[in-house]
Design a protein around this motif. Structure first.
Motif, PDB file in Angstrom:
ATOM      1  N   GLU A 340      46.804  30.886  41.266  1.00 54.85           N
ATOM      2  CA  GLU A 340      45.691  31.521  41.945  1.00 54.85           C
ATOM      3  C   GLU A 340      45.206  32.757  41.184  1.00 54.85           C
ATOM      4  O   GLU A 340      44.006  32.999  41.039  1.00 54.85           O
ATOM      5  CB  GLU A 340      46.113  31.905  43.369  1.00 54.85           C
ATOM      6  CG  GLU A 340      46.322  30.718  44.296  1.00 54.85           C
ATOM      7  CD  GLU A 340      45.018  29.993  44.579  1.00 54.85           C
ATOM      8  OE1 GLU A 340      43.964  30.647  44.499  1.00 54.85           O
ATOM      9  OE2 GLU A 340      45.055  28.779  44.857  1.00 54.85           O
ATOM     10  N   LYS A 343      43.335  31.639  38.129  1.00 55.08           N
ATOM     11  CA  LYS A 343      42.026  31.120  38.507  1.00 55.08           C
ATOM     12  C   LYS A 343      41.063  32.261  38.817  1.00 55.08           C
ATOM     13  O   LYS A 343      39.908  32.259  38.374  1.00 55.08           O
ATOM     14  CB  LYS A 343      42.178  30.203  39.718  1.00 55.08           C
ATOM     15  CG  LYS A 343      40.886  29.638  40.238  1.00 55.08           C
ATOM     16  CD  LYS A 343      41.136  28.760  41.445  1.00 55.08           C
ATOM     17  CE  LYS A 343      39.829  28.256  42.039  1.00 55.08           C
ATOM     18  NZ  LYS A 343      40.072  27.439  43.257  1.00 55.08           N
ATOM     19  N   ASP A 344      41.550  33.266  39.583  1.00 51.95           N
ATOM     20  CA  ASP A 344      40.687  34.404  39.911  1.00 51.95           C
ATOM     21  C   ASP A 344      40.296  35.187  38.660  1.00 51.95           C
ATOM     22  O   ASP A 344      39.157  35.663  38.545  1.00 51.95           O
ATOM     23  CB  ASP A 344      41.408  35.329  40.898  1.00 51.95           C
ATOM     24  CG  ASP A 344      41.675  34.639  42.229  1.00 51.95           C
ATOM     25  OD1 ASP A 344      41.005  33.631  42.499  1.00 51.95           O
ATOM     26  OD2 ASP A 344      42.566  35.096  42.968  1.00 51.95           O
ATOM     27  N   GLU A 353      31.947  30.516  40.236  1.00 49.02           N
ATOM     28  CA  GLU A 353      32.610  30.231  41.501  1.00 49.02           C
ATOM     29  C   GLU A 353      31.710  29.415  42.425  1.00 49.02           C
ATOM     30  O   GLU A 353      32.205  28.671  43.281  1.00 49.02           O
ATOM     31  CB  GLU A 353      33.001  31.547  42.178  1.00 49.02           C
ATOM     32  CG  GLU A 353      33.862  31.369  43.413  1.00 49.02           C
ATOM     33  CD  GLU A 353      34.337  32.696  43.968  1.00 49.02           C
ATOM     34  OE1 GLU A 353      35.077  32.677  44.964  1.00 49.02           O
ATOM     35  OE2 GLU A 353      33.964  33.747  43.397  1.00 49.02           O
ATOM     36  N   GLU A 354      30.404  29.527  42.233  1.00 46.76           N
ATOM     37  CA  GLU A 354      29.492  28.770  43.112  1.00 46.76           C
ATOM     38  C   GLU A 354      29.616  27.271  42.875  1.00 46.76           C
ATOM     39  O   GLU A 354      29.348  26.470  43.766  1.00 46.76           O
ATOM     40  CB  GLU A 354      28.047  29.214  42.871  1.00 46.76           C
ATOM     41  CG  GLU A 354      27.508  28.936  41.472  1.00 46.76           C
ATOM     42  CD  GLU A 354      27.873  30.035  40.482  1.00 46.76           C
ATOM     43  OE1 GLU A 354      27.417  29.976  39.325  1.00 46.76           O
ATOM     44  OE2 GLU A 354      28.627  30.962  40.879  1.00 46.76           O
ATOM     45  N   HIS A 355      30.052  26.860  41.661  1.00 49.97           N
ATOM     46  CA  HIS A 355      30.222  25.431  41.404  1.00 49.97           C
ATOM     47  C   HIS A 355      31.459  24.868  42.088  1.00 49.97           C
ATOM     48  O   HIS A 355      31.515  23.677  42.389  1.00 49.97           O
ATOM     49  CB  HIS A 355      30.302  25.175  39.893  1.00 49.97           C
ATOM     50  CG  HIS A 355      29.093  25.643  39.151  1.00 49.97           C
ATOM     51  ND1 HIS A 355      27.862  25.035  39.252  1.00 49.97           N
ATOM     52  CD2 HIS A 355      28.910  26.703  38.296  1.00 49.97           C
ATOM     53  CE1 HIS A 355      26.976  25.660  38.494  1.00 49.97           C
ATOM     54  NE2 HIS A 355      27.586  26.684  37.899  1.00 49.97           N
ATOM     55  N   LEU A 356      32.458  25.701  42.317  1.00 48.68           N
ATOM     56  CA  LEU A 356      33.658  25.229  43.002  1.00 48.68           C
ATOM     57  C   LEU A 356      33.425  25.049  44.485  1.00 48.68           C
ATOM     58  O   LEU A 356      34.107  24.244  45.132  1.00 48.68           O
ATOM     59  CB  LEU A 356      34.810  26.231  42.784  1.00 48.68           C
ATOM     60  CG  LEU A 356      35.223  26.463  41.335  1.00 48.68           C
ATOM     61  CD1 LEU A 356      36.324  27.504  41.262  1.00 48.68           C
ATOM     62  CD2 LEU A 356      35.706  25.165  40.695  1.00 48.68           C
ATOM     63  N   ASP A 357      32.490  25.820  45.053  1.00 46.09           N
ATOM     64  CA  ASP A 357      32.194  25.735  46.483  1.00 46.09           C
ATOM     65  C   ASP A 357      31.065  24.759  46.772  1.00 46.09           C
ATOM     66  O   ASP A 357      30.424  24.847  47.827  1.00 46.09           O
ATOM     67  CB  ASP A 357      31.821  27.123  47.020  1.00 46.09           C
ATOM     68  CG  ASP A 357      32.961  28.117  46.846  1.00 46.09           C
ATOM     69  OD1 ASP A 357      34.109  27.656  46.785  1.00 46.09           O
ATOM     70  OD2 ASP A 357      32.697  29.333  46.767  1.00 46.09           O
ATOM     71  N   ALA A 358      30.761  23.867  45.839  1.00 41.10           N
ATOM     72  CA  ALA A 358      29.670  22.916  46.039  1.00 41.10           C
ATOM     73  C   ALA A 358      30.037  21.922  47.139  1.00 41.10           C
ATOM     74  O   ALA A 358      31.208  21.569  47.314  1.00 41.10           O
ATOM     75  CB  ALA A 358      29.383  22.167  44.739  1.00 41.10           C
ATOM     76  N   PRO A 359      29.063  21.448  47.919  1.00 40.58           N
ATOM     77  CA  PRO A 359      29.344  20.457  48.973  1.00 40.58           C
ATOM     78  C   PRO A 359      29.760  19.128  48.373  1.00 40.58           C
ATOM     79  O   PRO A 359      29.604  18.892  47.165  1.00 40.58           O
ATOM     80  CB  PRO A 359      27.998  20.354  49.707  1.00 40.58           C
ATOM     81  CG  PRO A 359      26.977  20.800  48.717  1.00 40.58           C
ATOM     82  CD  PRO A 359      27.654  21.838  47.879  1.00 40.58           C
TER      83      PRO A 359
END
Length: 551
Positions: A340, A343-344, A353-359
């Motif tokens: 973790e 990764k951070d 990070e926005e690509h990891l939270d993609a639907p």
């Protein structure tokens, strides 16, 4: 004078101990021929002092006797055997420590008058003097003392597990049980005679015969999967139960799982191509048991123990499983924390990070591979109904006398309650009064916002006026821009000449190219850097081939 000189016999003895004289060549040849004949079996072998033949094939350095041991020079092998005077004394197999203290029941003649032991007299007795000795009471006899042997055991005697065992002990046990069995037989025969005499034998005969049969054939009962022979005490285990289906008969397809007839093993699932789950079949292959349950966890723990031992941790799966399990759990936690953190760190440095939270992909493309057929009216004919999205939180739950849930009202980026327009989640419902207060507060907020907006507009107007006043000094700025353009044009001409020079040099042979390391090296100006960027060829540009055609 008689003792001043050694006698003739002593001189002969000393002469006998002299070194042997050298043999002549003829005697040496005869001796060698005799040895060859003895090895071939044509001449009789030598005989030692005990009348035993000496093997003629024994090497000479073994069979020859040193001159200082046996001056008689007789053929013998006694010097190669253990010497009796040098052997250590070893106790025999029948010698052992005395066990037990035999106690007499009556006074024996010559015994101690105080305690009754035969091994000492009254004056040597170490017991407390009795008021009335054992000689007169005839009871309370003390055991006889005896000194234990000082055994000298060899290597095997010290490690003999049966050393000191008395076979008579076993015979006494066998005799005792044989007497008990004999008494049982006698009692049973007597009981049978009494039943015959009383006439009760016919009524209880059937029940007794059943008990006898049960005892008689109890050892002959076979457990499923094994056969026990009571006569030879041998267990013969069958490889499978006869009621089970053979592995090679579960799927007759020749392309199914391979069956090894030698080990009777079928490692793969025979029902793999049929689409059946392993839970639905009785046998899913030998590897299914090997890779199911806690087997994988056990293997991972063993692998972790080996890796930890190589790095210096004293852990073992069988010796200390609790310590290993705790160490393994802490290692997993630290490993997850490290991942973790890593990764951070990467996201913080490079972003994304926005690509990891993609639907999910189904929501992005608005399509799935699930077949659903609808009717004209929108009812589902084939396939599953679309699942209604459910939240993991409780729905339609009102709190603090509110008529609507939290989030039913939104204004200026804030959520609230629709019933009272309150923006505080844990607030109590105020109804219409709350709405009136919220509206008046919002009106005041808008007035303040309008005033702030007007002030910002005034500041912008002032800045524009200042820019107009500065236009009068723009002539000097235009002169600077003209000078920069001139410098840039010169830099472009110089860059063009440099590129032509480079092309000419590249056409020459490597051995004929001039050495250019002595050219003046200085920091390029801004105009030179701009000219380099403008003249640099971009091969990925679609117009590059048009502007720079191949020569």
């Amino acid at each position: 004078m008689a003792n001043s000189r050694p006698s003739q016999a002593g001189q002969d003895a000393m002469l006998g101990l002299d070194e042997p004289k050298k043999m002549t060549r003829e005697d040496w040849r005869k001796k060698k021929e005799l040895e060859e004949q003895r090895k071939l079996g044509n001449a009789p072998a030598e005989v030692d002092e005990e009348g035993k033949d000496i093997n003629p094939h024994i090497p000479q350095y073994i069979s020859s006797v040193p001159w200082y041991i046996d001056p008689s020079k007789r053929p013998t092998l006694k010097h190669q055997r253990p010497q009796e005077e040098e052997e250590d004394y070893v106790s025999s197999i029948g010698q052992w420590y005395k066990r037990g203290k035999p106690i007499s029941t009556k006074f024996r003649k010559g015994s101690c008058e105080n305690c009754g032991a035969v091994t000492h007299k009254k004056k040597d007795c170490l017991e407390r003097p009795r008021k009335v000795g054992a000689k007169f009471t005839g009871s309370g006899m003390a055991p006889d003392e005896h000194s234990q042997l000082n055994l000298a055991l060899d290597y095997d005697g010290k490690r003999d597990r049966w050393n000191g065992y008395d076979p008579e002990d076993h015979h006494r046990i066998v005799e005792e049980y044989s007497k008990v069995d004999q008494a049982k037989r006698t009692l049973k025969a007597q009981k049978l005679q009494d039943e015959l005499a009383s006439g009760k034998l016919d009524q209880e005969r059937e029940h007794d015969s059943e008990d006898e049969d049960e005892d008689k054939y109890a050892d002959d009962i076979d457990m499923p999967g094994q056969n026990f022979d009571s006569k030879r005490r041998i267990t013969v285990r069958n490889l499978r139960i006869r009621e089970d289906i053979a592995k090679y008969l579960r799927n007759l397809d020749p392309n199914s799982a391979y069956y090894d007839p030698k080990t009777r093993a079928m490692r793969e699932n025979p029902y793999y191509n049929t689409g059946m789950n392993p839970d639905e079949v009785g046998f899913a292959g030998d590897n299914f048991v090997r890779y199911s349950g806690d087997t994988i966890t056990m293997a991972q723990t063993q692998l972790f123990a080996w890796e930890a031992y190589e790095k210096g941790s004293e852990v073992h799966l069988q010796a200390d499983p609790t310590k290993l399990e705790l160490l393994h759990q802490s290692f997993k936690v630290k490993k997850e924390d490290f991942k973790e953190k890593q990764k951070d760190t990467i996201l913080e440095r490079y972003g994304g990070e926005e690509h990891l939270d993609a639907p999910p992909r189904e929501l992005l493309l608005a399509q799935t591979e699930d077949y659903v057929e609808y009717s004209r009216h929108g009812a589902v004919i084939k396939g599953l109904d679309k699942a209604i999205a459910r939240s993991k939180y409780e729905e339609d739950v009102t709190i603090n006398n509110h008529a609507f849930i939290w989030g039913s009202y939104w204004r200026d980026g804030y959520w609230g309650f629709k019933c009272c327009h309150s923006m505080v989640k844990q607030s109590y419902c105020t109804g219409a009064a709350g709405i009136h207060t919220a509206v008046s507060g919002f009106t005041l907020y808008r007035l303040v916002h309008v005033c702030m907006h007007q002030e910002k507009m005034k500041e912008k107007k002032k800045k524009k006026k200042n820019k107009k006043n500065k236009k009068h000094g723009s002539d000097s700025e235009s002169d600077d821009e003209a000078k920069k353009k001139e410098k840039l044009i010169k830099a472009l001409d110089a860059e063009c000449q440099r590129l032509k020079r480079v092309d000419e040099i590249m056409l020459l042979d490597e051995r004929k190219r001039p050495y250019s390391s002595l050219h003046e090296v200085k920091q390029p100006t801004e105009e030179e850097m701009e000219a380099f960027r403008m003249k640099r060829g971009r091969e990925d540009d679609p117009m590059f081939a048009f502007l720079h055609p191949p020569s």
